[in-house]
Design an enzyme around this catalytic site. Structure first.
Site, short mmCIF file in Angstrom:
data_model
loop_
_atom_site.label_atom_id
_atom_site.label_comp_id
_atom_site.label_asym_id
_atom_site.label_seq_id
_atom_site.Cartn_x
_atom_site.Cartn_y
_atom_site.Cartn_z
CE LYS A 57 -4.07 1.96 0.23
NZ LYS A 57 -3.65 2.84 -0.85
CE LYS A 103 3.98 7.55 5.37
NZ LYS A 103 3.85 8.81 4.54
CE LYS A 143 4.42 7.68 -2.40
NZ LYS A 143 3.72 8.23 -1.44
CD GLN A 195 2.92 4.72 2.01
OE1 GLN A 195 3.44 5.72 1.74
NE2 GLN A 195 1.86 4.82 2.75
N GLY A 241 -3.08 8.23 -4.30
CA GLY A 241 -2.49 9.37 -4.70
C GLY A 241 -1.36 9.82 -3.93
CG ASP A 242 2.99 11.12 -2.87
OD1 ASP A 242 2.75 11.23 -1.91
OD2 ASP A 242 4.09 11.65 -3.55
CB SER A 289 -5.80 4.48 1.84
OG SER A 289 -5.64 5.75 1.11
CG ASN A 335 -4.65 16.18 -0.37
OD1 ASN A 335 -4.06 15.29 0.50
ND2 ASN A 335 -5.86 16.23 -0.81
P1 NDP Z 1 0.24 17.80 -4.22
O1 NDP Z 1 0.65 17.28 -5.53
O2 NDP Z 1 -1.31 17.95 -3.96
O3 NDP Z 1 0.95 19.24 -3.49
C1 NDP Z 1 2.35 19.21 -3.48
C2 NDP Z 1 2.51 20.91 -3.22
O4 NDP Z 1 3.84 21.07 -2.94
C3 NDP Z 1 2.16 21.80 -4.50
O5 NDP Z 1 1.62 23.07 -3.81
C4 NDP Z 1 3.62 22.15 -4.82
O6 NDP Z 1 3.75 23.17 -5.70
C5 NDP Z 1 4.55 22.00 -3.58
N1 NDP Z 1 5.69 21.93 -3.98
C6 NDP Z 1 6.56 21.03 -4.43
N2 NDP Z 1 7.78 21.35 -4.21
C7 NDP Z 1 7.86 22.24 -3.53
C8 NDP Z 1 9.01 23.08 -3.09
N3 NDP Z 1 10.07 22.64 -3.41
N4 NDP Z 1 8.75 24.19 -2.03
C9 NDP Z 1 7.47 24.50 -1.94
N5 NDP Z 1 6.35 24.02 -2.37
C10 NDP Z 1 6.83 22.77 -3.23
O7 NDP Z 1 0.94 16.69 -3.31
P2 NDP Z 1 0.26 16.23 -1.74
O8 NDP Z 1 -0.11 17.50 -0.97
O9 NDP Z 1 -0.43 15.12 -1.80
O10 NDP Z 1 1.99 15.75 -1.42
C11 NDP Z 1 2.79 16.66 -0.48
C12 NDP Z 1 3.89 15.86 0.22
O11 NDP Z 1 3.03 15.19 1.51
C13 NDP Z 1 4.55 14.74 -0.32
O12 NDP Z 1 5.73 14.75 0.06
C14 NDP Z 1 3.74 13.61 0.08
O13 NDP Z 1 4.61 12.49 -0.24
C15 NDP Z 1 3.40 13.66 1.09
N6 NDP Z 1 2.10 12.88 1.48
C16 NDP Z 1 0.85 13.03 0.86
C17 NDP Z 1 -0.08 12.15 1.51
C18 NDP Z 1 -1.34 12.36 0.43
O14 NDP Z 1 -2.48 11.70 0.94
N7 NDP Z 1 -1.50 13.00 -0.27
C19 NDP Z 1 -0.12 11.05 2.35
C20 NDP Z 1 1.07 11.20 3.02
C21 NDP Z 1 2.07 11.93 2.67
P3 NDP Z 1 3.93 23.00 -7.52
O15 NDP Z 1 2.50 23.28 -7.95
O16 NDP Z 1 4.68 24.23 -7.52
O17 NDP Z 1 4.70 21.87 -7.81
#
Ligand code: NDP
Length: 445
Positions: free
Chosen positions: A90, A114, A126, A111, A165-166, A377, A240
């Site tokens: 997962k 976690k 992943k 993961q 997703g991620d 999930s 997200n």
């Molecule tokens: P999204 O794609 O929804 O959002 C990522 C965000 O981070 C975007 O706003 C992106 O901007 C921004 N970003 C990327 N690189 C940088 C940077 N160097 N500095 C500042 N902002 C940046 O992804 P998620 O919100 O889903 O995921 C974010 C993190 O959380 C990741 O590390 C992911 O692995 C982790 N995560 C997510 C989960 C989930 O359920 N979604 C679960 C557990 C962990 P831009 O549009 O410019 O790329």
């Protein structure tokens, strides 16, 4: 460090010398669980660490698709099925140009731990691609997702491997991936989570990681006599996780004053208007600088790393790996930040993490703090198996209970190893304990 652990780490570094992110994640975990091997020298004979640091399976494949101009494009797809001792593989799929094997192995490795902490029966994996959905039309994204699934479908299944997703994989991508899986296999099963509500998704999955992060951080700070009420918070990212971390922190009485994307950060001393950010990011797929069209009094700085110079009580890095380095940690500490919760995976470098721990900052590591997405999930999978649909309040309550439980578990583990307030060690040890028992019970496989 325990000599067996040190030896495995040395071999791992040699064998994976081209994979810095994987080495970084493995170093943090192995250094933490070294204490367990001092207490349980008998674990060495099971080769637990050699097994745990080698993925059970890595799948790499070509993803050809045709763009809107009729040109053939080719990306690389991956699925790293790291460990299935506790349950089916997962973990999310990431679509971003930076995706490579090192990043996916680091994420898959994290993961495993976690998912163990969630207490639910899910293993670690992943996957993803170096495809960039940014700037692509919906039809291009659909054709890419279909081609990606045309290969991935043979390796996944509701009881085998359940991606989610991620970064770069949101509701739109999950919809296209699921639709194509269903067409190929002719089964409407929980093969992906994060599905839309009309076709098998769970309420709260969208909010889960951000809400879960704040639930856990709230429990952590409460245990030391603090709360979110009246606190100033900086949240990096605007995807997200960041959006729903902002939402829950605000509901608990905090003021979020800064958010970012990879172009830079916005600062709004009145509190970042979340409705504006949602409209920009969720509806228009725009850039964070567009916030100034809604609030001209706010400021935009074209350097995302400098977001950590904004003074705050609580920092929630929710963007990406290694976005918060040692220098940023020093600035945060100097400005009085007393708690950090990792919404993203490994956003703080090893050096930054050490700085926070040395300074007595309450630091919730990602594998515990952002486990709410994985946990929800698993709740989505449970609802699908039972053919049930739980109300929002019920899923939210279960999520909160899980996050509170995770904090208590890691707090307890850190204390029982004489490392009170070191939740990095606590999380790694608590997670490892369950994985080790499951692996030993199943023999050499
Ligand atoms: P999204 O794609 O929804 O959002 C990522 C965000 O981070 C975007 O706003 C992106 O901007 C921004 N970003 C990327 N690189 C940088 C940077 N160097 N500095 C500042 N902002 C940046 O992804 P998620 O919100 O889903 O995921 C974010 C993190 O959380 C990741 O590390 C992911 O692995 C982790 N995560 C997510 C989960 C989930 O359920 N979604 C679960 C557990 C962990 P831009 O549009 O410019 O790329």
């Amino acid at each position: 460090m325990n000599s067996y652990v040190a030896n495995v780490l040395e071999q791992l570094k040699k064998k994976n010398s081209d994979q810095p992110e994987f080495i970084q994640a493995a170093t943090e975990v192995l250094e933490s669980i070294s204490l367990v091997f001092d207490k349980h020298p008998e674990y060495e004979k099971y080769g637990l660490l050699e097994l745990l640091t080698e993925p059970e399976r890595v799948i790499m494949f070509r993803v050809p698709w045709v763009d809107d101009n009729g040109k053939v494009r080719v990306n690389r797809g991956y699925r790293v099925q790291f460990n299935s001792a506790i349950g089916p593989y997962k973990g999310g799929l990431r679509f971003h140009p930076s995706v490579n094997l090192s990043i996916l192995k680091f994420l898959g490795f994290e993961q495993i731990f976690k998912n163990s902490l969630t207490t639910l029966p899910i293993g670690g994996a992943k996957g993803g691609s170096d495809f960039d959905p940014k700037g692509k039309s919906d039809n291009e994204v659909m054709r890419f997702c279909q081609s990606f699934m045309a290969e991935l479908y043979r390796h996944i299944g509701a009881d085998t491997d359940v991606p989610a997703g991620d970064i770069g994989v949101g509701a739109r991508e999950i919809g296209y991936l699921f639709g194509y899986y269903k067409k190929l296999v002719n089964e409407h099963t929980a093969v992906l989570t994060g599905r839309g509500i009309p076709y098998g998704g769970s309420l709260v999955r969208t909010q889960a990681t951000g809400y879960g992060l704040v639930y856990l951080v709230d429990e952590m700070i409460k245990s030391r006599g603090y709360s979110f009420e009246g606190k100033t918070v900086v949240v990096s990212g605007s995807g997200n996780v960041a959006i729903y971390a902002h939402e829950k922190a605000t509901q608990l009485g905090a003021k979020v004053v800064a958010m970012s994307d990879s172009d830079g950060y916005i600062y709004d001393k009145n509190g970042v208007d979340l409705d504006a950010v949602k409209e920009i990011k969720e509806e228009k797929r725009g850039r964070i600088r567009d916030y100034l069209n809604y609030h001209p009094e706010a400021t935009f700085v074209a350097n995302c790393r400098d977001i950590w110079t904004i003074p705050c009580d609580i920092a929630l890095p929710c963007a990406t790996q290694n976005e918060l380095d040692e220098k940023s940690a020093e600035i945060l500490i100097k400005n009085g930040c007393f708690a950090v919760g990792e919404g993203a995976n490994m956003p703080a470098t090893l050096e930054a993490t050490k700085k926070f721990l040395e300074a007595g900052v309450l630091f919730a590591p990602g594998k515990a703090a952002n486990a709410g997405g994985a946990a929800t999930s698993a709740l989505e999978m449970a609802q699908s198996s039972q053919r049930l649909f739980w109300p929002f309040e019920e899923v939210d309550r279960k999520l909160k209970d899980i996050m509170v439980g995770i904090f208590r578990n890691i707090d307890e583990a850190s204390k029982s190893y004489g490392m009170k307030d070191n939740f990095v060690v606590g999380a790694n040890i608590a997670a490892f304990d369950k994985i080790a028992k499951a692996m030993i019970a199943q023999g050499v496989v």
